[in-house]
Scaffold this motif. Structure first.
Motif, PDB file in Angstrom:
ATOM      1  N   GLU A 518      46.896  50.043  43.146  1.00 40.09           N
ATOM      2  CA  GLU A 518      47.505  49.996  41.820  1.00 40.09           C
ATOM      3  C   GLU A 518      46.427  49.716  40.781  1.00 40.09           C
ATOM      4  OE1 GLU A 518      50.522  47.100  42.105  1.00 40.09           O
ATOM      5  OE2 GLU A 518      51.652  48.145  43.669  1.00 40.09           O
ATOM      6  N   ASP A 519      46.863  49.358  39.542  1.00 43.32           N
ATOM      7  CA  ASP A 519      45.897  49.118  38.479  1.00 43.32           C
ATOM      8  C   ASP A 519      45.346  47.695  38.576  1.00 43.32           C
ATOM      9  OD1 ASP A 519      48.069  47.699  37.822  1.00 43.32           O
ATOM     10  OD2 ASP A 519      48.490  48.692  35.916  1.00 43.32           O
ATOM     11  N   ASP A 520      44.423  47.392  37.645  1.00 44.38           N
ATOM     12  CA  ASP A 520      43.758  46.084  37.685  1.00 44.38           C
ATOM     13  C   ASP A 520      44.698  44.937  37.345  1.00 44.38           C
ATOM     14  OD1 ASP A 520      44.112  46.981  35.142  1.00 44.38           O
ATOM     15  OD2 ASP A 520      42.223  46.162  34.381  1.00 44.38           O
ATOM     16  N   PHE A 550      37.681  48.413  40.283  1.00 42.61           N
ATOM     17  CA  PHE A 550      37.933  48.627  38.856  1.00 42.61           C
ATOM     18  C   PHE A 550      36.713  48.167  38.065  1.00 42.61           C
ATOM     19  CE2 PHE A 550      41.900  47.227  40.960  1.00 42.61           C
ATOM     20  CZ  PHE A 550      42.606  48.442  40.928  1.00 42.61           C
ATOM     21  N   SER A 553      37.252  47.671  34.258  1.00 44.29           N
ATOM     22  CA  SER A 553      38.287  46.716  33.789  1.00 44.29           C
ATOM     23  C   SER A 553      37.635  45.568  33.055  1.00 44.29           C
ATOM     24  CB  SER A 553      39.086  46.200  34.979  1.00 44.29           C
ATOM     25  OG  SER A 553      39.958  45.192  34.548  1.00 44.29           O
TER      26      SER A 553
END
Length: 1412
Positions: A518-520, A550, A553
Motif C-alpha cells: 500500500e502507500d506510505d 517509499f 515519501s
C-alpha cells in the motif's frame, strides 16, 4: 474606731476574750429585756441609719443566744431590723465607693457594719429555717389530711420573709464590696457565713416545689454572685456533690443552678469541676447505700437537658460510668448523649470532628440497647424515640436502629417492650421515605428502576473510552526501551543471527508485504500500531524497509542516512505527529492517543450528562431499596405488635392500640388488620383497655375531616364501610358497641350520616354491592339507638332487598334481615308488652316467598339468608309456628314439583340413546342440593321453635302472670297495717312459694309441649325426622357432601327438642362423628354434641370418651373444633375433668400452632381451678407413658414441662414426689421408668420434697442402673445444691454419692449404713434382707384362700396406681351400605356398643334456666 470585727466560727466565740483590737460582746441581754432593747435599736436605725448596728450588735446577738427561749415575735422583729440594716448598707455603699476622700476610720466602720449585719442576718436566718422545718414536721398532715393547729401562720410568714432576706443579701453582695477589705481580699469566713446560710436553705425538702421558686431563684443568684466575684468556685462544686449525696430532691435544683452559673454568670468551669467529681467516683463507691447515685444520675440528666453544648467537653469523664455497675448512671449518661445528639450534633452543617463524635455517640447508644439491665434498655429506647421525633437520626442509621427496635419487642421487660412500641410508632410517624409503606407496592418499582440502572451502566461501559494519556507521555515512557531496540537492530550481526532474522522475516513476510504494497500512509499507521502494542522490533524493521519502498515519501525522508537518531526521529514523528503537519497528513496519520483525547473532549459534555443521570438513577434505586427494607421491618413489627393486643399487661395493650392507630393513620400496609384485631377488646373487663379501643376508633373513624357536614358524613361512611368489608358477625357486633354512642347523638352529622346510608342502600348513589351491604348493616347499628330509623322504613327495606330481586343477591337480603332484627324485643331487651307484627305483613310475605323459591335454587348464600330469616320470623311475627309450618309445606311442594319435572325430563331423555346417563347424574345432583336446603330449613325451624317456647312464650307467661297478680292486689285493696305487720313474714314465704310453684308449672308446660307435641304425628316437623335419620344412617347412598352436612346438622337440632328425641338418635350421631368421611360433618357433629351435652348432660355423659377421641382426628380442623368445644364444656363444669384430659395434653405438641395455643389456653384456664391439674397429673403421666401410645421421649418431656409449670405449692410438690415414686413399683418397662424419673426432675423440688424422695428410695433404687433414670435424678441434686444451706447441701451431696454408687456398681453391691440398721431392726433374728421392687408376674395374682383382699382405703398412695387395661371385646366392623335398604340401619352402633348411664350429672332447675 479601735476594734475590728472578725466573723467567728461559732456563735459563742464572740463572748470569749479575743485578740488585740478584736470585737467581743460585752452585754448579753436577758430574754425579758430584749423587746425594749430592740425598740431602742429600731429608734437608732431611724436616726443614725445602718451604722447603728455597731452599737446595737449585742442586742441582736442576744436574740441568737436565746433563740430557743425567745418568742417568735422577737425573732421576727430582729430579722426585720437586720434586713433594713443590710438594705441600708446596700443603698449607702455606692456613694462611699464613688467618693475619693474617705477616711480610714469611716472605711473601717463600713466594713465592720457589713460583716456584723451580714453575720447576724445569716445566723438568724439559719435559726428560723431550722425552727420552721421542725415545726413543719410537727404539724404535718395526719391520716385525715388536716394540718395540726398552731404555728401555721408563723410558718407561712417565714416563707415570705425568707425571700426578703435573700434579696437583701443579693443587693449587697452585687456591689463591689471587696474594696472594703485591704488588697480586696475578702476573708473566707465571711464568704462561708453567707454560703452556709444558702446551703442551709437548700436543705429544705420543699425547696424544689413550685411555691418555692422565688426563694430557689434568689439562692441560685446569690451563689452565682459569690462564685463569680468572691472565688467560691471550688467550694460550690464540693458542696454540690456533698448535698447531692444526702438530699435526692436537690438534683433538679442544682442542675438549674449549675446551668445558670455557667450561662448567665459565665462560670463554665463549674460544670467541669462538678462532672469531674462525679466521674472520679468508682463503681464500688456508687454501689454503697447512701452514695447518692440516684441524685447524681438525675442531676446529670437534668443538666444535659439544659446545657448539652457545655457537656461535650466533659463527656469523656462520664463515659467511663457506662462500664460501671450502676444502671442509674448508665441511664443518665445515655440521656446526656441523647440530648447532645438532639440539640448539638444534628443537622448537615457538622464538620468532620462533629460527625465523628455523633457517630461514636450513636454507636454507644446502640450498644446499650442490649444492656444487661432492663431499665437501661427501656430508657435508651426512649432516648431514640426523642431523637427520631426531633428528626436528628441520620438516614443511614434508620434501618439498623429499626431492626434493633423490632428485636426489643421480644424483651422480657414490659417497660422495654412499651418503649420499643413507642419508638416504632415514632419511626412510622417521622419516616423520610413514603407516606404509604407497602413492600408489595415497592417491589415492582424497585425491579423496574434496578433494570433501568443496569441498562444505563452497560450502555455507559460500552461507550467508556480508554483513559486519556497524551502521546508525548506515552512516547517518553517507551523511548528508552525503543532506543535500545533501534541500536540492537542497527548493530552488525553474525551469520547465525542473520539466518534467524531471515527466518523470522520470512514468517511475517506475507503479511508485511501486503501492507508494504500500500502507500506510505498505511505503512505509518501499521508502525504506530506496532509501537502501541509494544512490538518495537517489528516497528523498527518496518520503518527501515519503508524508506527503501517509499524513498520519495516525506514521512521517511530523514532515513536517507540510517542512524539511531534519524530512526528515532522518524518513529517519533509517526507516533506523536507534528504540529507542522497539514490537515491532509494529520487525517492520514495513525490515530494517536492525543487525537483520541481530542475526540473525547468533543463528547465530554455528553459524557458528563450521562454520568449525572447515572448517579441520579443510583440514588433512586438506593432510596427504593431503603424504603423497601424499612417497609419490611414495619410489616414485621406490625405482625408482632398485633399479637400483643391480647397480652395480660394493660399498659402494653394500650401501647399496642396506640401503635395500630398510628400505622393506620399513615396508611401502612396491613394496618387495618391490627385495627380489626383490637375490635373485640371493646368487651374487655379492663376499663382502661376498653376506653383505649373506643378512643382509637373514634379518632380513626368517628372524627371525619371535611369542609361541610355532607363531606364529613360521606368520609365517615366510607371509612366505616371499608372496615366492614368481609367482616364477620362478631366484628359487626363489636363495631356496633362502639358506633352506637355516635348514632345515639342528635347532631346534624348523625342525621346526615343516616341520610347518606339510605341513599347508598337504595341505589340513589351509585355504589358497589359490598358497600350497599355495609350501609344496611350500619343502619342496623343506628337502629339500636333509635328504632324508628328502620321501623318507619320497613317498606323500603322489603322493596329493595326482599322484593322481586331477592334471588339476585341473597347476601344483601341476609344483611337486611339482620338490620330488621334490631327492632325486635330480643335485641333491644324490652320488658314491656312484646312487639310483634301480624302474619300478613308485607315483610313476612316477602320472606316466605324468598325462602320457598330459594329452596329449589342452587345459590350458595341462600342458607345464611335462611337462618337469619327464620330467626327474624320467630322474633317478630305473631304465631311464627303457623307461618313456618306453611313455609315448610310450600317449600316441600316446590321441591316435589321439581323432582316430578326432573323425572319427566329423565323419562324423555331415556328414550334417546345418547346422553341418558349424563342427564340422570345431573338430575340427581340438583335434587341433592335442593333436598339439603330443605332439610337445613327444617332443622333451623325446629331449633327456633324450641327457643321460641323456652324464651318468648315462657317470658310472656311470666309477664301476664305478673300483671294478673298486680291487678288482683289492687282489687283487694290495702289491708290493715297491724295485720300486715303481724303476717309479713308468713306472707312473704307464701308468696315466694306461690311464685316458685307458678314458675315450675309454666316450665313443666313448656317441657311437655316439647316432649309430646312438637314431634307428634300431626306436627309437620315429625314428617321430616325419618328422612333425616335415613340420610344420616345411609352415607353410602346419600354421599353428597352438602346433603350429608345439612342432614346431620338438622338431626342435631331435632335432638335439642326433647330428651326422648336425643336418646333415640344419640347412637346415630356418634356414629356419624366417628365414621363420616367428611371433616366438616365431623366438626359440625362435635359442636352439636357439645350443645346437647349442655342441654342433656345425663344422656351425653356416658359418651364423653367418644368426644375426647376426636382430639386425635387426622384432620387439623376437626381437632381444633374438638379442643375448642371441650374447653368450653370443661371450664363451665359441664363435663367432669377425668383422665381423658391427657388427649388434650397431647395437643400441646400438635404440628398446628393454633391448636397448640388452644390446648395451652385450656390448661391455663384449668390451672385457675383449685388443684385441678395436680389431681390429674398422675393419671396423665400413666396414660402418656403407656407403651401402646408410642409417644417419643422428647414429646413426653415437652408436655410434662408445661404441665409441671402449674405446680407451685410446696405441699403439692411433696405429694407428687411420693405418688410418682410409688408408680415405679407398677411400671413395667424401662421407658416408663425413664418417664417417671424425668417427671420428678421437672418438679420445682423443695427441701420437703427432697426428704420425701429420700424416703421413697426403695421404690426406684433398683432402676438406677438405667441412664434414663439416673441422669434426671442427678439433675435434681444439681438444682437443689444452688443456694442451699450448708447442712442441706451436705445431705444433697450424700444422696448424690448414693445415686452414683448404685448406678455404677448396682444395688446388690451397695448397702448404706442406714439400710443395714433398718434391716437389722426390722428383720431381727432373720438376718439382713434387701428390699427390691418385685418383678411383674404374668396374669393376675389371685389371693390365697383365707387371705383378705386389700381394700382401696388401706392401700394409701397405691390407689394412684394405673389400673390395668381391661380387655374389651373387639367391636364389629361396621360398613356403610348404599345398595340394600334393609342394611342401612347397620350404620348405627350396635346396642352392646352403646355406653350405659353411670353417674347422673346434677343440673340446675328448669326454672333457673328459663330465668337466664
Amino acid at each position: 474606731m479601735s476594734w475590728d470585727f472578725f466573723v467567728p466560727v461559732c456563735v459563742g466565740d464572740l463572748v470569749k476574750t479575743g485578740g488585740i483590737n478584736q470585737y467581743v460582746v460585752q452585754d448579753v441581754v436577758s430574754p425579758k429585756q430584749l423587746p425594749s432593747h430592740l425598740s431602742k435599736f429600731k429608734v437608732a436605725l431611724r436616726s443614725q441609719g445602718p451604722l447603728c448596728i455597731l452599737e446595737h450588735f449585742d442586742t441582736c446577738y442576744s436574740v441568737l443566744q436565746h433563740c430557743n427561749s425567745v418568742e417568735l415575735g422577737v425573732k421576727e422583729d430582729a430579722l426585720e431590723l437586720l434586713i433594713q440594716v443590710v438594705s441600708g448598707l446596700a443603698a449607702t455603699l455606692p456613694a462611699l465607693f464613688a467618693s475619693t476622700s474617705v477616711s480610714a476610720a469611716e472605711h473601717k466602720e463600713k466594713l465592720n457594719a457589713v460583716k456584723m449585719s451580714v453575720y447576724l442576718l445569716c445566723k438568724l436566718t439559719e435559726t428560723l429555717e431550722s425552727e420552721s422545718y421542725r415545726q413543719s414536721i410537727i404539724t404535718a398532715p395526719g391520716k385525715g389530711g388536716k394540718k395540726g393547729k398552731g404555728g401555721g401562720e408563723g410558718l407561712l410568714q417565714w416563707d415570705s420573709e425568707r425571700e426578703k432576706v435573700l434579696q437583701a443579701l443579693v443587693q449587697l453582695l452585687q456591689l463591689d464590696i471587696r474594696s472594703l477589705w485591704s488588697l480586696s481580699l475578702v476573708e473566707e469566713e465571711f464568704i462561708s457565713c453567707v454560703t452556709c446560710c444558702c446551703y442551709k436553705l437548700l436543705e429544705n425538702p420543699t425547696i424544689g416545689h413550685v411555691k418555692s421558686k422565688p426563694t430557689r431563684d434568689c439562692i441560685i443568684h446569690l451563689l452565682g454572685v459569690l462564685i463569680k466575684k468572691y472565688n467560691h468556685l471550688l467550694g460550690a462544686s464540693v458542696k454540690v456533690i456533698q448535698l447531692l449525696q444526702h438530699f435526692d430532691q436537690l438534683s433538679s435544683v442544682f442542675a438549674q443552678a449549675v446551668s445558670v452559673w455557667s450561662t448567665e454568670y459565665g462560670v463554665r468551669a463549674i460544670i467541669g469541676e462538678v462532672i469531674r467529681e462525679i466521674g472520679q467516683k468508682s463503681s464500688e463507691e456508687l454501689a454503697r447505700e447512701g452514695s447518692g447515685v440516684k441524685a447524681f444520675a438525675s442531676f446529670l440528666s437534668e443538666l444535659g437537658s439544659q446545657v448539652p453544648e457545655l457537656m461535650i467537653p466533659n463527656i469523656s469523664v462520664l463515659i467511663t460510668h457506662l462500664e460501671g455497675e450502676s444502671h442509674a448512671m448508665r441511664v443518665a449518661v445515655c440521656e446526656v448523649l441523647g440530648e447532645i445528639l438532639v440539640r448539638v450534633l444534628c443537622g448537615d452543617g457538622l464538620d468532620d470532628s462533629g460527625k465523628a463524635d455523633r457517630d461514636r455517640f450513636f454507636d454507644t447508644l446502640q450498644e446499650h440497647l442490649h444492656d444487661t439491665h432492663s431499665h437501661v434498655r427501656a430508657r435508651v429506647l426512649q432516648v431514640y424515640t426523642r431523637i427520631v421525633n426531633s428528626k436528628a437520626l441520620p438516614l443511614c442509621r434508620y434501618s439498623e436502629v429499626m431492626e434493633l427496635a423490632v428485636g426489643r419487642l421480644m424483651d422480657k421487660s414490659i417497660n422495654a417492650v412499651k418503649s420499643a412500641i413507642q419508638l416504632l410508632a415514632a419511626f412510622i410517624a417521622h419516616n423520610p421515605y413514603s407516606c404509604k409503606l407497602s413492600s408489595a407496592d415497592l417491589k415492582k418499582p424497585l425491579e423496574k428502576e434496578t433494570a433501568k440502572l443496569r441498562e444505563m451502566k452497560e450502555k455507559l461501559e460500552g461507550k467508556a473510552p480508554v483513559a486519556v494519556i497524551k502521546a508525548s507521555e506515552l512516547w517518553a515512557a517507551m523511548e528508552p526501551e525503543l532506543l535500545v531496540t533501534v541500536r540492537t537492530e542497527l548493530e552488525p550481526t553474525s551469520d547465525a543471527e542473520k539466518e534467524q532474522q531471515e527466518e523470522e522475516d520470512s514468517d511475517n513476510g506475507d503479511v508485511e508485504e501486503d501492507k508494504e504494497a500500500e502507500d506510505d500512509r498505511a505503512t505509518g499507521v501499521q508502525i504506530a500500531q506496532y509501537l502501541r502494542v509494544n512490538k518495537y522490533r517489528n516497528a523498527v524493521r518496518l520503518c527501515i524497509r519503508a524508506h527503501s519502498c517509499f524513498p520519495e515519501s516525506e514521512m521517511f525522508a530523514s532515513l536517507s542516512t540510517i542512524t539511531p537518531e534519524t530512526l528515532m526521529h522518524t518513529l517519533a514523528l509517526i507516533f506523536k505527529g507534528s504540529d507542522e503537519d497539514t490537515s491532509e497528513l494529520s487525517q492520514n496519520l495513525p490515530p494517536t492517543p492525543q487525537k483520541e483525547g481530542e475526540k473525547e473532549g468533543e463528547k465530554e459534555g455528553e459524557k458528563e450528562g450521562e454520568e449525572g443521570e447515572l448517579k441520579k438513577q443510583e440514588m433512586l434505586v438506593q432510596y427504593l431499596k431503603d424504603t423497601e427494607t424499612f417497609a419490611l421491618q414495619v410489616e414485621r413489627a406490625i405482625s408482632v405488635i398485633n399479637s400483643m393486643l391480647y397480652w395480660k399487661t394493660t399498659s402494653v395493650v394500650q401501647e399496642a392500640v396506640q401503635f395500630c392507630v398510628t400505622v393506620c393513620e399513615f396508611s401502612v400496609a396491613n394496618s387495618v388488620s391490627g385495627v380489626r384485631k383490637m375490635l373485640p377488646l371493646v368487651w374487655s373487663t379492663d376499663a382502661a383497655i376498653k376506653d383505649a379501643v373506643v378512643q382509637a376508633y373514634r379518632r380513626l373513624y368517628l372524627n371525619p375531616q371535611g369542609d361541610t357536614i355532607r363531606m364529613k358524613a360521606q368520609t365517615l361512611v366510607d371509612s366505616l364501610s371499608e372496615l366492614m368489608v368481609d367482616a364477620s358477625l362478631g366484628t359487626i357486633q363489636c363495631l356496633e358497641e362502639i358506633v352506637q354512642e355516635f348514632f345515639g347523638s342528635s347532631s346534624n352529622l348523625q342525621s346526615t350520616v343516616v341520610q347518606v346510608l339510605w341513599e347508598r342502600y337504595t341505589g340513589k348513589r351509585e355504589t358497589s354491592s359490598i358497600h350497599r351491604r355495609a350501609a344496611v348493616l350500619l343502619l342496623g347499628m343506628a337502629t339500636r339507638a333509635e328504632r324508628e330509623v328502620v321501623l318507619s322504613n320497613l317498606d323500603t327495606l322489603c322493596s329493595v332487598a326482599l322484593g322481586e330481586k331477592v334471588t339476585e343477591d341473597f347476601l344483601l337480603a341476609r344483611d337486611t334481615v339482620i338490620t330488621i332484627c334490631g327492632i325486635t324485643d330480643h335485641v333491644r331487651q324490652s320488658k314491656g308488652a312484646p312487639f310483634r307484627l301480624p302474619q300478613d305483613h308485607q315483610l313476612f310475605t316477602c320472606l316466605t316467598q324468598a325462602l320457598a323459591y330459594g329452596v329449589v335454587m342452587e345459590d350458595p348464600y341462600w342458607q345464611s339468608f335462611m337462618e337469619q330469616a327464620v330467626r327474624l320470623i320467630y322474633f317478630l311475627a305473631e304465631s311464627p309456628d303457623q307461618l313456618c309450618s306453611r313455609l315448610l309445606q310450600r317449600s316441600a311442594r316446590l321441591l316435589l314439583d321439581q323432582i316430578a319435572e326432573g323425572a319427566e325430563v329423565n323419562k324423555e331423555a331415556s328414550q334417546m340413546q345418547d346422553g341418558s346417563q349424563e342427564s340422570n347424574e345431573q338430575g340427581d345432583q340438583v335434587n341433592c342440593v335442593c333436598l339439603a336446603q330443605l332439610l337445613a330449613m327444617c332443622g333451623c325451624v325446629a331449633f327456633w321453635q324450641v327457643s321460641h317456647l323456652e324464651r318468648s312464650v315462657s317470658a310472656e307467661l311470666r309477664r301476664r302472670r305478673g300483671e294478673t297478680e298486680e291487678r288482683e292486689e289492687k282489687e283487694k285493696g290495702p289491708s290493715s297495717k297491724a295485720k300486715q305487720a303481724a303476717n309479713e313474714s308468713a306472707m312473704e314465704e307464701e308468696l315466694g312459694l306461690m311464685g316458685a310453684s307458678a314458675e315450675d308449672t309454666e316450665a313443666e308446660l313448656i317441657r311437655k309441649i316439647c316432649e309430646t307435641e312438637l314431634l307428634a304425628e300431626d306436627n309437620l316437623l315429625s314428617a321430616f325426622l325419618p328422612l333425616l335419620v335415613r340420610v344420616c344412617s345411609s352415607p353410602g347412598r346419600y354421599s353428597h357432601p352438602q346433603l350429608t352436612t345439612a342432614a346431620c346438622l338438622a338431626l342435631s337440632q331435632y335432638m335439642m327438642i326433647s330428651p326422648s328425641a336425643c336418646e333415640e338418635n344419640i347412637r346415630l350421631m356418634f356414629t356419624v362423628l366417628e365414621r363420616s368421611a367428611f371433616p366438616v360433618v365431623r366438626a359440625n357433629a362435635i359442636i352439636a354434641l357439645g350443645d346437647l351435652t349442655v342441654r342433656f348432660p345425663n344422656i351425653l355423659e356416658p359418651w364423653t370418651q367418644n368426644l375426647y377421641a376426636r382430639l386425635s382426628d387426622e384432620v387439623p380442623s376437626v381437632r381444633q373444633t374438638a379442643v375448642t368445644v371441650l374447653t368450653q364444656l370443661v371450664l363451665k363444669d359441664v363435663l367432669k375433668v377425668k383422665g381423658q384430659v391427657s388427649e388434650v395434653a397431647v395437643l400441646l405438641i400438635d404440628p398446628e400452632p393454633h391448636i397448640t395455643s388452644l390446648a395451652l389456653n385450656f390448661f391455663n384456664e384449668l390451672a385457675s381451678k383449685d388443684n385441678a391439674i395436680y389431681n390429674l397429673l398422675p393419671d396423665i403421666i400413666s396414660r402418656l407413658s403407656d407403651p401402646e401410645r408410642g409417644m417419643t421421649s422428647e414429646d413426653f418431656n415437652t408436655i410434662m414441662k408445661q404441665l409441671f409449670s402449674y405446680i407451685t405449692k410446696e405441699r403439692q410438690t411433696e405429694s407428687l414426689v411420693e405418688k410418682l415414686c410409688q408408680r415405679f413399683r407398677t411400671a413395667k418397662t424401662e421407658r416408663q421408668w425413664c418417664d417417671l424419673a424425668m417427671s420428678l426432675s421437672l418438679l420445682s423440688m423443695c427441701e420437703r420434697g427432697f426428704k420425701r424422695l429420700q424416703e421413697c428410695w426403695e421404690c426406684y433404687s433398683d432402676k438406677l442402673t438405667e441412664p434414663g433414670v439416673y441422669q434426671p435424678l442427678l439433675s435434681i441434686t444439681a438444682k437443689l445444691r444452688r443456694g442451699a444451706k450448708p447442712q442441706f447441701k451436705a445431705q444433697v451431696d450424700e444422696f448424690e454419692k448414693r445415686l452414683t454408687a448404685v448406678h455404677t456398681r448396682g444395688l446388690e453391691n451397695v448397702e448404706s449404713p442406714e439400710m443395714d440398721e433398718e434391716n437389722s431392726q426390722e428383720g431381727g433374728s432373720t438376718g439382713k434382707t434387701t428390699t427390691r421392687t418385685p418383678l411383674p408376674t404374668r396374669g393376675r395374682q389371685r389371693p390365697k384362700r383365707g387371705q383378705a383382699r386389700p381394700s382401696a382405703s388401706g392401700r394409701g398412695d397405691e390407689s394412684f396406681v394405673t389400673p390395668p387395661k381391661s380387655r374389651k371385646s373387639k367391636k364389629p366392623v361396621i360398613t356403610f351400605s348404599s345398595d340394600e335398604e334393609e342394611d342401612e340401619e347397620d350404620a348405627v352402633m350396635a346396642e352392646n356398643e352403646t355406653p350405659k348411664v353411670t353417674t347422673p350429672i346434677a343440673r340446675t332447675s328448669r326454672r333457673a334456666r328459663l330465668r337466664n
